[in-house]
Design an enzyme around this catalytic site. Structure first.
Site, PDB file in Angstrom:
ATOM      1  N   TRP A  33       0.946 -71.973 -12.534  1.00  0.00           N
ATOM      2  CA  TRP A  33       1.554 -70.704 -13.253  1.00  0.00           C
ATOM      3  C   TRP A  33       0.924 -69.360 -13.562  1.00  0.00           C
ATOM      4  O   TRP A  33       1.761 -68.417 -13.626  1.00  0.00           O
ATOM      5  CB  TRP A  33       2.371 -71.524 -14.580  1.00  0.00           C
ATOM      6  CG  TRP A  33       1.812 -71.206 -15.183  1.00  0.00           C
ATOM      7  CD1 TRP A  33       0.707 -71.699 -16.203  1.00  0.00           C
ATOM      8  CD2 TRP A  33       2.259 -71.037 -16.544  1.00  0.00           C
ATOM      9  NE1 TRP A  33       0.131 -72.068 -17.223  1.00  0.00           N
ATOM     10  CE2 TRP A  33       1.537 -71.287 -17.653  1.00  0.00           C
ATOM     11  CE3 TRP A  33       3.266 -69.955 -17.090  1.00  0.00           C
ATOM     12  CZ2 TRP A  33       1.981 -70.700 -19.441  1.00  0.00           C
ATOM     13  CZ3 TRP A  33       3.450 -69.667 -18.398  1.00  0.00           C
ATOM     14  CH2 TRP A  33       2.601 -69.362 -19.868  1.00  0.00           C
ATOM     15  N   ASP A  34      -0.119 -68.991 -13.754  1.00  0.00           N
ATOM     16  CA  ASP A  34      -1.207 -67.876 -14.008  1.00  0.00           C
ATOM     17  C   ASP A  34      -0.517 -67.176 -13.273  1.00  0.00           C
ATOM     18  O   ASP A  34      -0.422 -65.719 -13.778  1.00  0.00           O
ATOM     19  CB  ASP A  34      -2.510 -68.602 -14.409  1.00  0.00           C
ATOM     20  CG  ASP A  34      -3.234 -69.401 -15.047  1.00  0.00           C
ATOM     21  OD1 ASP A  34      -2.196 -70.478 -14.919  1.00  0.00           O
ATOM     22  OD2 ASP A  34      -4.275 -69.025 -15.438  1.00  0.00           O
ATOM     23  N   GLU A  91      -0.204 -77.138 -24.452  1.00  0.00           N
ATOM     24  CA  GLU A  91       0.020 -78.273 -23.901  1.00  0.00           C
ATOM     25  C   GLU A  91      -1.212 -79.181 -24.808  1.00  0.00           C
ATOM     26  O   GLU A  91      -1.488 -80.154 -24.744  1.00  0.00           O
ATOM     27  CB  GLU A  91      -1.107 -78.448 -22.580  1.00  0.00           C
ATOM     28  CG  GLU A  91      -0.790 -77.696 -21.379  1.00  0.00           C
ATOM     29  CD  GLU A  91      -1.849 -77.182 -20.341  1.00  0.00           C
ATOM     30  OE1 GLU A  91      -2.658 -76.989 -21.126  1.00  0.00           O
ATOM     31  OE2 GLU A  91      -1.758 -76.350 -19.405  1.00  0.00           O
ATOM     32  N   LYS A 117      -1.356 -74.808 -28.754  1.00  0.00           N
ATOM     33  CA  LYS A 117      -2.589 -74.076 -28.144  1.00  0.00           C
ATOM     34  C   LYS A 117      -2.241 -72.836 -27.902  1.00  0.00           C
ATOM     35  O   LYS A 117      -3.805 -71.808 -27.473  1.00  0.00           O
ATOM     36  CB  LYS A 117      -2.605 -75.488 -27.203  1.00  0.00           C
ATOM     37  CG  LYS A 117      -3.552 -74.819 -25.921  1.00  0.00           C
ATOM     38  CD  LYS A 117      -4.408 -75.418 -24.694  1.00  0.00           C
ATOM     39  CE  LYS A 117      -5.034 -74.617 -23.451  1.00  0.00           C
ATOM     40  NZ  LYS A 117      -5.358 -75.928 -21.964  1.00  0.00           N
ATOM     41  N   GLN A 118      -1.466 -72.200 -26.717  1.00  0.00           N
ATOM     42  CA  GLN A 118      -0.536 -71.574 -26.836  1.00  0.00           C
ATOM     43  C   GLN A 118       0.375 -70.535 -26.706  1.00  0.00           C
ATOM     44  O   GLN A 118       1.716 -71.679 -27.552  1.00  0.00           O
ATOM     45  CB  GLN A 118      -1.073 -70.734 -25.161  1.00  0.00           C
ATOM     46  CG  GLN A 118      -0.394 -71.993 -24.368  1.00  0.00           C
ATOM     47  CD  GLN A 118      -1.483 -72.285 -23.304  1.00  0.00           C
ATOM     48  OE1 GLN A 118      -1.683 -73.365 -22.926  1.00  0.00           O
ATOM     49  NE2 GLN A 118      -0.536 -71.512 -21.758  1.00  0.00           N
TER      50      GLN A 118
HETATM   51  C1  BGC Z   1      -3.554 -73.622 -19.167  1.00  0.00           C
HETATM   52  C2  BGC Z   1      -2.426 -73.288 -18.719  1.00  0.00           C
HETATM   53  C3  BGC Z   1      -2.749 -73.092 -17.633  1.00  0.00           C
HETATM   54  C4  BGC Z   1      -4.117 -72.955 -17.085  1.00  0.00           C
HETATM   55  C5  BGC Z   1      -5.314 -72.573 -16.026  1.00  0.00           C
HETATM   56  C6  BGC Z   1      -4.775 -74.255 -19.469  1.00  0.00           C
HETATM   57  O1  BGC Z   1      -5.631 -74.543 -20.254  1.00  0.00           O
HETATM   58  O2  BGC Z   1      -3.077 -73.675 -21.046  1.00  0.00           O
HETATM   59  O3  BGC Z   1      -1.315 -72.676 -19.105  1.00  0.00           O
HETATM   60  O4  BGC Z   1      -2.497 -72.773 -17.027  1.00  0.00           O
HETATM   61  O5  BGC Z   1      -5.631 -72.975 -18.598  1.00  0.00           O
HETATM   62  O6  BGC Z   1      -5.477 -71.229 -16.596  1.00  0.00           O
END
Ligand code: BGC
Length: 694
Positions: free
Chosen positions: A306-307, A446, A544-545
């Site tokens: 989804w980035d 996540e 995490k984010q």
């Molecule tokens: C992140 C995801 C991201 C992926 C690829 C993961 O560490 O939590 O949101 O899409 O990395 O960059």
């Protein structure tokens, strides 16, 4: 204006990060910033976009090709391979406006200088010049070859490989485990006689002090039936300098609509450097999307996340809308894979992959993390539970259409994507207490999986339904579509977590009751510093984010502005920023609530990510290093949507400026509905006018 990234000296421990930092790419191939004498142990990589392979039951990943730039210099029988103690001067220089990489290494008896580029004009061409200069009279040699011992994470990917010499060309033919044939053609050119012995070449010459030997490499990658021999012969006639000029001028042009000028020298360079990492991924003929680690290697299986839609697409929509369109076409072309994934879980519609490759099927394994101590694969649920990806894609289509006015993408399949995603959500929902809930999911954070009613997910789904309703008239191409009435009714019954008395939106049902432990404490609970934090953080409030904050940033139309500060204050201390996608979301939010020190600090965190040598390289025992296009794009978003507060509302563009103290002026260009504008700050407001130089 600083145009060149220079690193002096050599340090063994930086080989991997320099490989990413000095990456060259042209949207189709990437060549890691490694030195000519390096081999697979140093992660040399000529990475290919969109060509994947699986070896046995290992992870399917993008493939790397043999290295045609393998060179070793020699003086009086002594070979030179750089180490920490054997050089007098050594530097690498990456020209980020021209996309060329130069190397200079001075040893006791000789100097090596080289330059390379992956042509942005003839995309299959890799060109290189290698010069050895004598520091004293003596016998000098350069050994060179196409190194077919390839660096691979989950390989070997070529079940058959052959390198043969034919009429001046080294022709590599590889057959992948999946049966794809890849060929590369390489010709070495020198004024000196090239001796060839069993696919190894060398030039040997007695040189006087100050004299040089020069060897050029022209390498052509042929994935189809291109006339590689002819292409190389033409390139040789054109010559290195001319090819370099053509390539550089072409690459420089990409900057015209992409560059953002800020009056903060250090930050300017980082931002330019970030945009470099995006511009090297652009290829107007490609309909593949951008992998999470760009073309820096096989990390994350070379897959698309989804980035692209959430972070990278806005950059290209504003600076190069036709390439943005290509990126969306990728989701149209891979709809079948997303439908297959939905079916595999007994749902309808399109469940887009967390990790998507050439055909859009899910490539994420059920065991995507390993225990760093025992090396045991550990069960993960990224693929099953991150259902928000489909909604992110729908929202991206809508954003693109709003900015470009390009409704034709709906007719080209966009409406099918939107419709199938909505259909998926309808089949995925659980009806409880008179409302539709989304249970057992994972939001962008996540570290918490299997949660119910993640706010980001539910609101994004709700928004996808609004988008389908808006474009419903285009569903006339779909056989028996779900009625508008049903979609509206469904949408109105989606459970949407509301801000509590303090104005805070609960990240998911039960989040407020999680253990009140902050990221630093969670980190201290690890037994090994590579241990996957998610397994510990899952019972705590540590995330995490950005999750709720991403929701507030990405969906400003929800009208939650008055709750921005409460959510920002609440969630920031719990956020680990364990993903490089996190900082830009918080930076934008910090701008909106005038926390300008933080907005600036987190902007710099995003923009500087690939300039560091201490990035997060492991998730559990799995290597996850590489470049970070979403963070690079996040730096751009932090400036445009944060500092400048750009917003598009009902076709009207507006700006709400919140500059950090380090920045007084920002200039940039952007496309809106097919017109190019030039924007700058004047008397504290953002002025934009049509750019006539189009
Ligand atoms: C992140 C995801 C991201 C992926 C690829 C993961 O560490 O939590 O949101 O899409 O990395 O960059």
């Amino acid at each position: 204006m600083k145009k060149i990234l220079t690193k002096n000296g050599f340090n063994q421990k930086d080989i991997v990060s320099f490989g990413n930092m000095f990456l060259l790419a042209n949207g189709r191939y990437g060549y890691r910033g490694t030195l000519e004498e390096f081999d697979k142990t140093d992660m040399v990589g000529l990475n290919v976009l969109g060509l994947y392979d699986r070896y046995q039951d290992k992870w399917r990943e993008s493939i790397n090709l043999p290295n045609p730039l393998h060179y070793i210099p020699c003086f009086n029988g002594k070979e030179y391979k750089i180490d920490e103690n054997n050089y007098i001067n050594h530097h690498l220089k990456l020209d980020i406006f021209k996309a060329t990489l130069s190397r200079y290494s001075e040893y006791d008896n000789l100097i090596i200088s080289s330059k390379r580029f992956l042509s942005s004009v003839n995309k299959n061409l890799l060109v290189h010049r290698y010069i050895l200069k004598a520091k004293e009279d003596g016998q000098y040699k350069i050994f060179f070859n196409v190194d077919t011992d390839i660096y691979e994470i989950n390989g070997p990917h070529f079940r058959k490989k052959e390198l043969k010499y034919d009429n001046g060309f080294f022709i590599f033919t590889g057959k992948t485990n999946e049966g794809k044939i890849v060929k590369t053609y390489t010709k070495y050119v020198s004024n000196e006689t090239i001796i060839i012995n069993k696919n190894q070449c060398y030039v040997s010459k007695r040189l006087q002090k100050g004299h040089e030997i020069c060897v050029f490499t022209y390498s052509y990658i042929a994935l189809g039936d291109e006339d590689a021999v002819n292409e190389i012969n033409n390139a040789i006639v054109t010559g290195f300098e001319e090819l370099e000029m053509e390539h550089s001028l072409n690459f420089e042009k990409k900057w015209e609509t992409a560059r953002v000028e800020i009056d903060d020298e250090e930050a300017q360079f980082e931002l330019d450097y970030s945009l470099y990492h995006l511009l090297i991924l652009e290829d107007k003929e490609s309909y593949h999307s951008i992998p999470a680690r760009g073309l820096s290697g096989q990390t994350y299986k070379g897959a698309v996340f989804w980035d692209t839609e959430a972070f990278i697409l806005p950059f290209f929509t504003l600076s190069n809308p036709s390439f943005a369109r290509n990126l969306l076409m990728y989701r149209i072309n891979t709809l079948k894979g997303a439908k297959k994934k939905a079916r595999s879980f007994n749902y309808q519609g399109a469940f887009y992959a967390w990790e998507s490759q050439d055909d859009g099927t899910e490539q994420c394994s059920k065991y995507n993390v390993t225990d760093p101590i025992t090396n045991e694969p550990l069960r993960t649920y990224f693929d099953e539970k991150q259902i928000h990806i489909s909604a992110d894609i729908v929202i991206a289509f809508d954003r693109y259409i709003n900015f470009t006015g390009d409704y034709s993408i709906l007719l080209d399949g966009g409406i099918n994507v939107i419709y199938e995603c909505v259909k998926f959500y309808i089949s995925r929902a659980t009806f409880r207490n008179n409302q539709y809930h989304f249970d057992d999911v994972m939001g962008p954070d996540e570290y918490h999986d299997g949660v119910n009613d993640n706010a980001f997910t539910n609101y994004s789904i709700y928004q996808s339904m609004n988008i389908l309703i808006k474009y419903y008239q285009y569903t006339n191409t779909i056989k028996n579509p779900i009625s508008l009435k049903k979609i509206k009714k469904f949408k109105d019954l989606i459970y949407l977590p509301k801000p509590n008395k303090k104005g805070i939106i609960e990240q998911f049902d039960g989040y407020f009751k999680m253990k009140d432990i902050h990221p630093e404490e969670v980190k201290n609970m690890r037994k090994n510093d590579k241990e996957y934090l998610g397994f510990i953080a899952s019972k705590t409030k540590t995330i995490k984010q950005a999750d709720v904050i991403s929701l507030l940033v990405m969906l400003p139309e929800l009208g939650f502005d008055k709750y921005f500060k409460a959510n920002y204050d609440y969630y920031l201390p719990y956020t680990e920023h364990g993903s490089s996608l996190s900082s830009s979301m918080y930076s934008i939010m910090a701008s909106k609530i005038d926390d300008n020190d933080v907005s600036y600090r987190l902007f710099r965190k995003s923009s500087g990510i690939d300039l560091g040598t201490d990035q997060k390289m492991y998730a559990g025992g799995i290597y996850i290093g590489g470049t970070h296009p979403a963070s690079n794009a996040g730096a751009y978003l932090s400036v445009i949507f944060g500092f400048l507060g750009m917003r598009l509302n009902d076709d009207k563009i507006s700006f709400d400026i919140h500059l950090p103290k380090q920045i007084k002026n920002i200039k940039f260009k952007f496309y809106l509905k097919g017109r190019l504008y030039r924007a700058y700050i004047k008397d504290d407001t953002l002025v934009y006018e049509e750019d006539d130089n189009l």
